[in-house]
Design a protein around this motif. Structure first.
Motif, PDB file in Angstrom:
ATOM      1  N   ALA A 151     -26.579  10.109  19.482  1.00 20.68           N
ATOM      2  CA  ALA A 151     -26.468  10.266  18.108  1.00 20.68           C
ATOM      3  C   ALA A 151     -25.090  10.541  17.504  1.00 20.68           C
ATOM      4  CB  ALA A 151     -27.597  11.392  17.562  1.00 20.68           C
ATOM      5  N   LEU A 152     -25.020   9.957  16.476  1.00 25.63           N
ATOM      6  CA  LEU A 152     -23.401  10.423  15.921  1.00 25.63           C
ATOM      7  C   LEU A 152     -23.617  10.645  14.301  1.00 25.63           C
ATOM      8  CD1 LEU A 152     -20.431   9.862  15.881  1.00 25.63           C
ATOM      9  CD2 LEU A 152     -20.906   7.468  15.330  1.00 25.63           C
ATOM     10  N   VAL A 153     -22.856  11.705  13.974  1.00 28.53           N
ATOM     11  CA  VAL A 153     -22.442  12.126  12.716  1.00 28.53           C
ATOM     12  C   VAL A 153     -21.037  11.867  12.194  1.00 28.53           C
ATOM     13  CG1 VAL A 153     -22.675  14.033  10.787  1.00 28.53           C
ATOM     14  CG2 VAL A 153     -24.666  13.701  12.688  1.00 28.53           C
ATOM     15  N   GLU A 184     -25.565   9.209  10.779  1.00 28.60           N
ATOM     16  CA  GLU A 184     -25.422   9.721   9.607  1.00 28.60           C
ATOM     17  C   GLU A 184     -23.973   9.830   9.098  1.00 28.60           C
ATOM     18  OE1 GLU A 184     -27.520  10.594   7.167  1.00 28.60           O
ATOM     19  OE2 GLU A 184     -29.415  10.800   8.103  1.00 28.60           O
ATOM     20  N   PHE A 185     -23.680   9.350   7.772  1.00 33.00           N
ATOM     21  CA  PHE A 185     -22.309   9.407   7.442  1.00 33.00           C
ATOM     22  C   PHE A 185     -22.328  10.513   6.011  1.00 33.00           C
ATOM     23  CE2 PHE A 185     -19.111   8.260   4.383  1.00 33.00           C
ATOM     24  CZ  PHE A 185     -17.968   8.768   5.183  1.00 33.00           C
ATOM     25  N   ILE A 199     -23.416  18.794   6.799  1.00 37.17           N
ATOM     26  CA  ILE A 199     -23.171  18.337   8.355  1.00 37.17           C
ATOM     27  C   ILE A 199     -24.378  18.943   9.148  1.00 37.17           C
ATOM     28  CG2 ILE A 199     -21.895  18.707  10.423  1.00 37.17           C
ATOM     29  CD1 ILE A 199     -19.418  18.639   8.399  1.00 37.17           C
ATOM     30  N   MET A 200     -24.725  20.329   8.944  1.00 37.74           N
ATOM     31  CA  MET A 200     -25.637  20.876   9.656  1.00 37.74           C
ATOM     32  C   MET A 200     -27.333  20.242   9.428  1.00 37.74           C
ATOM     33  SD  MET A 200     -24.359  23.402  11.321  1.00 37.74           S
ATOM     34  CE  MET A 200     -25.995  24.534  11.676  1.00 37.74           C
ATOM     35  N   ASP A 201     -27.428  19.750   8.191  1.00 36.73           N
ATOM     36  CA  ASP A 201     -28.592  18.848   7.994  1.00 36.73           C
ATOM     37  C   ASP A 201     -28.567  17.612   8.636  1.00 36.73           C
ATOM     38  OD1 ASP A 201     -29.265  21.189   6.450  1.00 36.73           O
ATOM     39  OD2 ASP A 201     -28.979  20.142   4.546  1.00 36.73           O
ATOM     40  N   ALA A 202     -27.422  16.861   8.720  1.00 33.32           N
ATOM     41  CA  ALA A 202     -27.372  15.543   9.458  1.00 33.32           C
ATOM     42  C   ALA A 202     -27.372  15.815  10.705  1.00 33.32           C
ATOM     43  CB  ALA A 202     -25.846  14.845   9.102  1.00 33.32           C
ATOM     44  N   LEU A 203     -27.028  16.823  11.327  1.00 30.70           N
ATOM     45  CA  LEU A 203     -27.031  17.220  12.652  1.00 30.70           C
ATOM     46  C   LEU A 203     -28.476  17.214  13.163  1.00 30.70           C
ATOM     47  CD1 LEU A 203     -24.279  19.461  13.573  1.00 30.70           C
ATOM     48  CD2 LEU A 203     -24.272  17.075  14.332  1.00 30.70           C
ATOM     49  N   SER A 207     -31.037  14.664  15.367  1.00 26.04           N
ATOM     50  CA  SER A 207     -31.683  15.231  16.416  1.00 26.04           C
ATOM     51  C   SER A 207     -33.102  15.246  16.780  1.00 26.04           C
ATOM     52  CB  SER A 207     -31.203  16.678  16.727  1.00 26.04           C
ATOM     53  OG  SER A 207     -29.878  16.790  16.658  1.00 26.04           O
ATOM     54  N   LYS A 208     -33.652  14.652  15.644  1.00 29.56           N
ATOM     55  CA  LYS A 208     -35.185  14.408  15.558  1.00 29.56           C
ATOM     56  C   LYS A 208     -35.435  13.290  16.759  1.00 29.56           C
ATOM     57  CE  LYS A 208     -36.099  15.498  11.021  1.00 29.56           C
ATOM     58  NZ  LYS A 208     -36.701  15.166   9.649  1.00 29.56           N
TER      59      LYS A 208
END
Length: 338
Positions: A151-153, A184-185, A199-203, A207-208
């Motif tokens: 995964a990538l943010v 996520e961007f 960022i924390m929310d996107a990670l 990660s789901k």
């Protein structure tokens, strides 16, 4: 160069009070001293005349036209030549460093000696700071496998698709095609609290993972399961808008690299009393950090290097062949977050 007494750090070292990525001052600096510093800095940055600037631009255009990496990037629909630098570090430099390290430890060609042949592993969670125009994120997405949890943010002040080739490329769509829902961007400044929360929310979102619902008669219904993950790798190819003075531009880029390191490993890594027990950074245990900076003298780079060595087991400085020979551009690769 400004005297050391004029320099201050809030979280990380701020070396240029006028041009730093984010202005931060302490009460100990008086107003008159600030004015004096601003005058010095403005004078320093105003030395480049328009004639010299136009000559420099002409040389830059000529160099771009002859550069094989620029031509290759255009052929592949890439936003810039930067992708090839990350590719080289991932596929050439990192394996060479692993082999060298294994040789020192006497592992040689034992079965697990080359377990991780590349820096970017298929199942990694990667965070790209200063991602626009998207070359590094696009390359990273080709190395990740969403079926394995890859995964990538990506984060930047600018939209990801604001590129020189914006008429014939769509970086976001290409990344999503590679990673599907595991991308996520975030458009924002990673140093401020609001963006940090995003960022924390996107990670958490990327990660789901999917799993079979055992209660379903045919066991064919999938559901999302959240898993607690931190980035295994944080990368940054950030640079500020250049002003024309090479030393000032290098120091401002170094400042961004320090901020990225503070974000990755925790701001306390700049403290000599740093303890690995204090997990204030974003990285996962044994994670890696890769960041660009411009060589500007050991005295200026000392804080960055010392902080990196406190937080990581091994630290390397890399000059990819894809980086222009005449450029002072360097890449800091830190492995084994403690």
């Amino acid at each position: 160069m400004l005297p050391s007494m004029m320099r201050t750090r809030v979280g990380v070292m701020q070396r240029c009070l006028l041009c730093a990525h984010r202005q931060q001052h302490t009460p100990s600096i008086t107003r008159s001293l600030r004015v004096a510093i601003n005058i010095l800095v403005r004078g320093k940055h105003s030395e480049t005349k328009s004639k010299r600037r136009s000559q420099s631009s002409k040389k830059w255009l000529e160099r771009q036209q002859k550069d094989p990496y620029v031509q290759k990037a255009q052929e592949q629909g890439l936003p810039s030549r930067a992708s090839f630098k990350l590719q080289e570090i991932n596929e050439v430099h990192f394996p060479a460093l692993r082999l060298k390290n294994n040789a020192k430890k006497g592992k040689g060609n034992k079965p697990n000696a080359s377990k991780h042949k590349r820096l970017i592993q298929p199942g990694m969670l990667v965070l790209d700071l200063g991602a626009a125009p998207g070359g590094w994120s696009l390359y990273a997405s080709t190395q990740l496998n969403h079926d394995l949890g890859g995964a990538l943010v990506a984060v930047d002040l600018l939209p990801l698709d604001d590129t020189l080739n914006s008429n014939n490329t769509d970086i976001s769509s290409r990344i999503k095609s590679n990673l599907q829902y595991n991308f996520e961007f975030i458009q924002g400044d990673f140093t401020i609290k609001e963006t940090h929360t995003e960022i924390m929310d996107a990670l958490e979102s990327v990660s789901k993972t999917t799993t079979k619902n055992e209660d379903s008669p045919n066991n064919d219904t999938t559901e999302f399961v959240e898993i607690d993950r931190r980035p295994n790798l944080i990368i940054s190819d950030m640079a500020p808008n250049f002003l024309g003075d090479s030393q000032s531009d290098a120091i401002r880029t170094l400042n961004l690299c320090e901020q990225a390191l503070a974000f990755a490993a925790g701001y306390n890594c700049f403290d000599p009393s740093y303890s690995t027990k204090d997990k204030l950074g974003m990285l996962a245990d044994n994670g890696a950090f890769l960041c660009k900076y411009f060589s500007c003298g050991k005295e200026n780079e000392a804080d960055l290097m010392e902080a990196t060595r406190r937080a990581f087991r091994t630290v390397h400085v890399i000059k990819p062949r894809a980086s222009r020979r005449e450029s002072s551009e360097m890449y800091l690769l830190a492995l084994g977050f403690r």
